[in-house]
Scaffold this active site. Structure first.
Site, mmCIF file in Angstrom:
data_model
loop_
_atom_site.group_PDB
_atom_site.id
_atom_site.type_symbol
_atom_site.label_atom_id
_atom_site.label_comp_id
_atom_site.label_asym_id
_atom_site.label_seq_id
_atom_site.Cartn_x
_atom_site.Cartn_y
_atom_site.Cartn_z
ATOM 1 N N ASN A 76 0.880 -1.171 0.000
ATOM 2 C CA ASN A 76 0.000 0.000 0.000
ATOM 3 C C ASN A 76 0.917 1.220 0.000
ATOM 4 O OD1 ASN A 76 -1.898 1.977 0.402
ATOM 5 N ND2 ASN A 76 -2.736 1.111 2.288
ATOM 6 N N ARG A 83 -2.652 -2.150 -3.381
ATOM 7 C CA ARG A 83 -3.874 -1.389 -3.145
ATOM 8 C C ARG A 83 -3.795 -0.120 -3.997
ATOM 9 N NH1 ARG A 83 -6.305 0.813 2.583
ATOM 10 N NH2 ARG A 83 -8.173 1.672 1.632
ATOM 11 N N HIS A 124 -13.294 2.617 0.050
ATOM 12 C CA HIS A 124 -13.324 1.519 1.032
ATOM 13 C C HIS A 124 -14.001 0.285 0.436
ATOM 14 C CE1 HIS A 124 -13.568 4.868 4.328
ATOM 15 N NE2 HIS A 124 -12.305 4.454 4.217
ATOM 16 N N ARG A 139 -12.271 15.174 7.932
ATOM 17 C CA ARG A 139 -12.978 15.614 6.723
ATOM 18 C C ARG A 139 -14.407 16.042 7.058
ATOM 19 N NH1 ARG A 139 -11.610 10.290 3.989
ATOM 20 N NH2 ARG A 139 -9.453 10.514 3.336
ATOM 21 N N PHE A 159 -11.381 9.398 17.766
ATOM 22 C CA PHE A 159 -12.635 9.229 18.496
ATOM 23 C C PHE A 159 -12.416 8.824 19.956
ATOM 24 C CE2 PHE A 159 -14.353 9.433 14.280
ATOM 25 C CZ PHE A 159 -15.631 9.953 14.453
ATOM 26 N N ARG A 160 -11.310 8.148 20.253
ATOM 27 C CA ARG A 160 -11.060 7.783 21.650
ATOM 28 C C ARG A 160 -10.890 9.033 22.501
ATOM 29 N NH1 ARG A 160 -6.828 3.359 19.743
ATOM 30 N NH2 ARG A 160 -6.604 5.064 18.270
ATOM 31 N N GLY A 184 -11.966 0.761 12.647
ATOM 32 C CA GLY A 184 -11.498 1.122 13.993
ATOM 33 C C GLY A 184 -12.607 1.463 14.968
ATOM 34 N N LEU A 185 -13.464 2.349 14.555
ATOM 35 C CA LEU A 185 -14.525 2.827 15.436
ATOM 36 C C LEU A 185 -15.694 1.834 15.479
ATOM 37 C CD1 LEU A 185 -15.394 5.405 16.966
ATOM 38 C CD2 LEU A 185 -16.149 6.316 14.790
ATOM 39 N N GLY A 186 -16.093 1.365 14.311
ATOM 40 C CA GLY A 186 -17.229 0.436 14.236
ATOM 41 C C GLY A 186 -16.966 -0.867 14.982
ATOM 42 N N ASN A 241 -14.696 -1.206 17.525
ATOM 43 C CA ASN A 241 -14.268 -1.043 18.925
ATOM 44 C C ASN A 241 -15.162 -0.206 19.823
ATOM 45 O OD1 ASN A 241 -11.632 -2.460 18.962
ATOM 46 N ND2 ASN A 241 -11.197 -1.004 17.309
ATOM 47 N N GLU A 279 -8.837 -5.739 4.899
ATOM 48 C CA GLU A 279 -8.623 -5.385 3.497
ATOM 49 C C GLU A 279 -7.393 -6.077 2.914
ATOM 50 O OE1 GLU A 279 -9.467 -1.458 5.190
ATOM 51 O OE2 GLU A 279 -9.777 -0.828 3.126
HETATM 52 P P1 ADP Z 1 -8.267 4.412 9.175
HETATM 53 O O1 ADP Z 1 -9.406 5.058 8.466
HETATM 54 O O2 ADP Z 1 -7.091 5.309 9.388
HETATM 55 O O3 ADP Z 1 -7.923 3.025 8.652
HETATM 56 P P2 ADP Z 1 -9.206 2.971 11.506
HETATM 57 O O4 ADP Z 1 -10.208 2.110 10.852
HETATM 58 O O5 ADP Z 1 -7.976 2.343 12.069
HETATM 59 O O6 ADP Z 1 -8.827 4.214 10.636
HETATM 60 O O7 ADP Z 1 -9.970 3.730 12.698
HETATM 61 C C1 ADP Z 1 -9.338 4.686 13.471
HETATM 62 C C2 ADP Z 1 -10.366 5.317 14.406
HETATM 63 O O8 ADP Z 1 -10.947 4.301 15.219
HETATM 64 C C3 ADP Z 1 -9.755 6.354 15.332
HETATM 65 O O9 ADP Z 1 -10.520 7.539 15.349
HETATM 66 C C4 ADP Z 1 -9.832 5.670 16.668
HETATM 67 O O10 ADP Z 1 -10.045 6.593 17.676
HETATM 68 C C5 ADP Z 1 -11.035 4.797 16.559
HETATM 69 N N1 ADP Z 1 -10.968 3.755 17.569
HETATM 70 C C6 ADP Z 1 -10.087 2.738 17.662
HETATM 71 N N2 ADP Z 1 -10.312 2.043 18.809
HETATM 72 C C7 ADP Z 1 -11.334 2.655 19.449
HETATM 73 C C8 ADP Z 1 -12.031 2.431 20.691
HETATM 74 N N3 ADP Z 1 -11.714 1.444 21.491
HETATM 75 N N4 ADP Z 1 -13.018 3.279 21.002
HETATM 76 C C9 ADP Z 1 -13.346 4.293 20.210
HETATM 77 N N5 ADP Z 1 -12.739 4.561 19.051
HETATM 78 C C10 ADP Z 1 -11.752 3.752 18.674
#
Ligand code: ADP
Length: 402
Positions: free
Chosen positions: A7, A92, A181, A241, A284-285, A335-337, A339, A388
């Site tokens: 990538n 990619r 994506h 964004r 988001f954390r 990441g967010l979805g 976790n 991916e």
């Molecule tokens: P990218 O688009 O760079 O591939 P990711 O899919 O890795 O991003 O997602 C990154 C995002 O996921 C960050 O904003 C991060 O804060 C969020 N994230 C990761 N773990 C957690 C968690 N445990 N709780 C809330 N947000 C999380």
């Protein structure tokens, strides 16, 4: 077969080496600061070898690829005994425009088509090409495959991809919705269809929510609409964004703030989204933490950023229920979805009008495959970790073997 996944960015290059017999990652790493000074982090997995993490000169992507191959085959850090053990390379590639609706074996025509699509992906496609050309020169004879972020969305009908602007911009410049994506939406939607037990006409809404975020409506395994547009700027608000805004804001703010065209797009790409609203962070954390900290002066704005984001996610899901004529499963990924239980809770709590609910206990799981559907819910709700790189490796193997 071992497959190397690349990538390439303009000054970076991430890689993973897959052993396709087991689909295990044998090594991974990244080159950074290519063309500046150079740094390589290489992590061999599964054999207890030391990690290489040092500054090394990387004037171009070719030196970066050579350095990676060197580490993959070297005695101290390596996982391969020779280069001939790499059967294929998968790249990619961001923007396939209208030229590619699936992954392809790279040849001169494919390179020319990726070049033709540079106007649509001006930052990424040239970098992806540097990665491809570097591999072709350093590993001649090893087949290379391109996997496009846009390809999965090429099945959208015209009514979903045409913008309501003069049609000749589409005819002259290919201005239309493409979506991104795609590799992730393809993977998690196909996993969801398996979890649903297959069947004709399955309706799945996939929510890839990370630093960049997009949602797709998938019917019978084919994408019929998605939130990102001609570029990844459209759709949901993201880390930095803006997502969709009234286009008239651009001229208004540019006039008042005396910003050039480049500066205003820099604001929309890098200083907006949840960072712009919260003033706290694009992560988001950090925002969830700031929002929970009631004494913090920025707590209210952090909560507002989360509310705006979660509201837009729910609104897109609602609109795709219309697009799909109902929904069988909603998938959270990235990441967010994967976790954030809090995010999934907040989004699904807005879907009560459709009879969609989640199991609050099961939702507490993090970062793993889970069916979090609530009792009596009208649609299933899944958390499916995306992968991916694995999809790129599988496509690469399948194409090369064919
Ligand atoms: P990218 O688009 O760079 O591939 P990711 O899919 O890795 O991003 O997602 C990154 C995002 O996921 C960050 O904003 C991060 O804060 C969020 N994230 C990761 N773990 C957690 C968690 N445990 N709780 C809330 N947000 C999380």
């Amino acid at each position: 077969m071992n497959v190397l996944i690349i990538n390439a960015g303009s000054s970076s290059l991430k890689y993973q080496l897959f052993d396709m017999k087991t689909e295990a990652v044998a090594a991974k790493g990244q080159c950074e600061r290519i063309g500046i000074d150079g740094h390589l982090k290489h992590t061999p997995l599964s054999n207890g070898k030391p990690v290489f993490d040092e500054d090394i000169p990387l004037p171009t992507h070719s030196e970066a690829i050579s350095a990676v191959l060197d580490k993959l085959t070297g005695e101290k850090y390596g996982v391969l005994s020779s280069l001939s053990e790499i059967g294929a390379v998968g790249h990619r590639v961001l923007h396939g425009g209208q030229s590619f609706s699936e992954s392809v074996l790279i040849n001169g025509d494919v390179i020319a088509a990726i070049e033709e699509n540079i106007p649509l992906g001006p930052l990424h496609n040239p970098a992806n090409l540097m990665g491809i050309n570097a591999c072709r020169s350093v590993m001649p004879g090893v087949p290379q495959v391109a996997v496009f972020d846009t390809a999965f969305h090429q099945t959208m009908p015209e009514k979903a991809y045409i913008y309501a602007i003069p049609y000749n911009y589409y005819e002259k410049y290919n201005v239309r919705r493409y979506g991104f994506h795609g590799t992730s939406h393809r993977y998690v939607s196909s996993e969801a269809i398996k979890m649903l037990g297959g069947g004709a006409g399955t309706r799945v809404i996939t929510c890839h929510l990370g630093n960049g975020s997009s949602i797709a409506a998938v019917k019978d395994g084919k994408c019929i609409d998605t939130s990102m547009g001609m570029t990844p700027l459209e759709g949901l608000p993201m880390g930095t964004r803006s997502g969709s805004i009234d286009p008239a804001i651009i001229e208004f703010v540019a006039n008042h703030e005396k910003l050039t065209r480049e500066e205003i797009f820099d604001v929309l790409n890098k200083k907006s989204g949840v960072l712009g609203i919260s003033g706290v962070s694009s992560d988001f954390r950090d925002i969830e933490k700031a929002a929970a900290d009631a004494g913090d002066a920025l707590s209210r704005r952090a909560q507002l950023a989360l509310d705006v984001f979660r509201y837009q996610v729910a609104k897109y899901i609602g609109s795709y229920v219309v697009t799909l004529g109902g929904v069988d499963a909603i998938v959270f990924t990235a990441g967010l979805g994967e976790n954030s239980a809090e995010l999934r809770e907040a989004v699904t709590s807005q879907l009560g009008g459709f009879g969609i609910t989640i199991d609050h206990e099961k939702n507490k799981l993090r970062g793993q495959l889970a069916d979090i559907t609530g009792a009596g819910s009208s649609a299933r709700v899944f958390v499916i970790p995306t992968n991916e790189e694995l999809v790129i490796a599988r496509d690469t193997k399948a194409i090369v073997e064919a």
